[in-house]
Motif scaffolding. Sequence first.
Motif, PDB file in Angstrom:
ATOM      1  N   LEU A   1      36.880  35.590  43.891  1.00  0.00           N
ATOM      2  CA  LEU A   1      37.407  36.265  45.065  1.00  0.00           C
ATOM      3  C   LEU A   1      36.535  35.955  46.280  1.00  0.00           C
ATOM      4  CD1 LEU A   1      38.322  39.767  43.570  1.00  0.00           C
ATOM      5  CD2 LEU A   1      39.860  37.857  44.072  1.00  0.00           C
TER       6      LEU A   1
ATOM      7  N   TYR B   1      34.641  36.824  49.645  1.00  0.00           N
ATOM      8  CA  TYR B   1      33.977  37.896  50.365  1.00  0.00           C
ATOM      9  C   TYR B   1      33.475  37.334  51.692  1.00  0.00           C
ATOM     10  CZ  TYR B   1      33.874  40.595  45.996  1.00  0.00           C
ATOM     11  OH  TYR B   1      34.225  41.275  44.863  1.00  0.00           O
TER      12      TYR B   1
ATOM     13  N   ARG C   1      35.156  42.515  50.836  1.00  0.00           N
ATOM     14  CA  ARG C   1      36.519  42.010  50.712  1.00  0.00           C
ATOM     15  C   ARG C   1      37.390  42.516  51.843  1.00  0.00           C
ATOM     16  NH1 ARG C   1      39.135  38.527  48.264  1.00  0.00           N
ATOM     17  NH2 ARG C   1      40.758  39.884  47.434  1.00  0.00           N
TER      18      ARG C   1
END
Length: 299
Positions: A99, A101, A122
């Motif tokens: 993911l 960031y 995030r």
Amino acid sequence: MKKFFYTVALMLVSLSMSAQLVNVQSIQRVNTNVTIDKPVISADGEFVVAQSASKGIVKINPDGTTAQVANVKDAYNLRLTADGQNVVFCKPEYRTNHLRYVSLQSANVLTKQVSTLVKASRNLNSGVGIDGSSVTAVENGKIRTKSLNGSKAVSGAVASINYGHLDITVNGKTKTIDPQGRGSYIWPSISPDGKKVVYWCVGAGCFVCNLDGSNVQRVGALRAAVWAGNNRLVGMDEVEGFAQQVTASSLRVFDLTTGVSQTITGTNVKAQYPSASADGSRIAFTTPEGELYMITLTK
């Protein structure tokens, strides 16, 4: 490396003048040893900071001398404080969960010291507000404010994009304004006096309105517009060809008071992503090849 100015005289004689707002005193190519992306000029117009693929964040003087400010190769959304002492930027990172960031960081232009203003998140929105030496970011609708010189932090207005919405944060409160209704908004920028915001709505064009979404004024096809003072904008006037490829791009100044505009670059260079000094007298821009140009204007 030999440093020199290359004055593009041809650009001065081929300008398209819809009206005479400013006099183009000079357009100069700044010869550097780096290619750059989206330059940001200081408030006094004395230097530029930009992202370079080879050197990270760099400071470039008008004579072409270049100094590395921070060895950060993937920084984006660069901003300078009004005193020119610090550059604020977003830095992405990808963790083991794959993911993305994003953290908000700053680098001192002189000391090269890098500091983290907002830890990797995030939910860090794209917008940043700078009021003097205070930096305001929006994380998941909430403000994060920090002073860069030890003084009391002041919360400034922030324009940010949240899933295509145009959000405005004032006094710690975030509101979606979407003046053109639900759409895809990009390139928001708040005026130096903190009263208006300019933005681009995909499929509709460039507009200016008050921070509450009222008093909408159409600017037209002025892409990536930035403020050149409180009542003027400068942005890209692009021509697209086959498959939406940009075949030409010039810079145009737009006066909000009169609705009059003036093209300030010629057709022999693709002028993109301008940045203006506080009074609008000096403008920096880049080309698709990563070249840096600086324009000097007089009224």
